[in-house]
Motif scaffolding. Sequence first.
Motif, PDB file in Angstrom:
ATOM      1  N   PRO A   1      51.046   0.968  21.369  1.00 53.09           N
ATOM      2  CA  PRO A   1      50.839   1.682  19.905  1.00 53.09           C
ATOM      3  C   PRO A   1      49.724   2.394  19.965  1.00 53.09           C
ATOM      4  O   PRO A   1      48.715   1.877  20.680  1.00 53.09           O
ATOM      5  CB  PRO A   1      50.847   0.613  19.075  1.00 53.09           C
ATOM      6  N   GLY A   2      49.595   3.764  19.720  1.00 50.61           N
ATOM      7  CA  GLY A   2      48.210   4.436  19.711  1.00 50.61           C
ATOM      8  C   GLY A   2      48.147   5.361  20.920  1.00 50.61           C
ATOM      9  O   GLY A   2      47.198   6.044  20.775  1.00 50.61           O
ATOM     10  N   ALA A   3      49.097   5.339  21.671  1.00 43.17           N
ATOM     11  CA  ALA A   3      48.906   6.003  23.098  1.00 43.17           C
ATOM     12  C   ALA A   3      49.376   7.469  22.628  1.00 43.17           C
ATOM     13  O   ALA A   3      50.687   7.658  21.717  1.00 43.17           O
ATOM     14  CB  ALA A   3      49.645   5.565  24.111  1.00 43.17           C
ATOM     15  N   ALA A   4      48.847   8.339  22.909  1.00 42.04           N
ATOM     16  CA  ALA A   4      49.375   9.999  22.696  1.00 42.04           C
ATOM     17  C   ALA A   4      48.781  10.927  23.669  1.00 42.04           C
ATOM     18  O   ALA A   4      47.943  10.412  24.479  1.00 42.04           O
ATOM     19  CB  ALA A   4      48.544  10.405  21.373  1.00 42.04           C
TER      20      ALA A   4
ATOM     21  N   ARG B   1      45.100  11.315  24.120  1.00 43.80           N
ATOM     22  CA  ARG B   1      44.326   9.869  24.530  1.00 43.80           C
ATOM     23  C   ARG B   1      45.228   9.260  25.660  1.00 43.80           C
ATOM     24  O   ARG B   1      45.725   8.215  25.484  1.00 43.80           O
ATOM     25  CB  ARG B   1      44.431   9.287  23.196  1.00 43.80           C
TER      26      ARG B   1
ATOM     27  N   ALA C   1      44.852   5.633  26.689  1.00 43.18           N
ATOM     28  CA  ALA C   1      45.438   4.430  25.775  1.00 43.18           C
ATOM     29  C   ALA C   1      46.993   4.099  26.265  1.00 43.18           C
ATOM     30  O   ALA C   1      47.424   3.090  25.916  1.00 43.18           O
ATOM     31  CB  ALA C   1      45.806   5.004  24.348  1.00 43.18           C
ATOM     32  N   TYR C   2      47.363   4.799  27.241  1.00 45.25           N
ATOM     33  CA  TYR C   2      48.836   4.452  27.807  1.00 45.25           C
ATOM     34  C   TYR C   2      48.464   3.374  28.983  1.00 45.25           C
ATOM     35  O   TYR C   2      49.453   2.551  28.915  1.00 45.25           O
ATOM     36  CB  TYR C   2      49.375   5.741  28.745  1.00 45.25           C
TER      37      TYR C   2
END
Length: 106
Positions: free
Chosen positions: A75-78, A81, A84-85
């Motif tokens: 969650p929060g990976a984009a 960003r 965040a992965y």
Amino acid sequence: MVRRAAHGLIRAYQLTLSSLVGRQCRHWPSCSTYTDEAIQRHGLWAGGWMGLGRICRCGPFGTHGIDLVPEAAPPGAAWHRPWAYARWRGVNAPPSPFACEAMDEG
């Protein structure tokens, strides 16, 4: 097409340089296998970052043990960003069967 090229490069590393570097990965599956699976499952961008995070954790003071590629991106990976992965600490291990038994008894 890109995933296939990445798979080819990783496989070439496994068959050539891996034996020169030494097969002493602290995790199962190995870092190259983890990265290959992450790219196949999540694409080059997200899977590549997941693999980079895993390689950074695989040092003398890093993590060890079973570490599986996550089924879904965190969650929060984009795309904007990418860090965040990756998992930078800890491992994604399956639940221990002994932990389930202890919970059933308690």
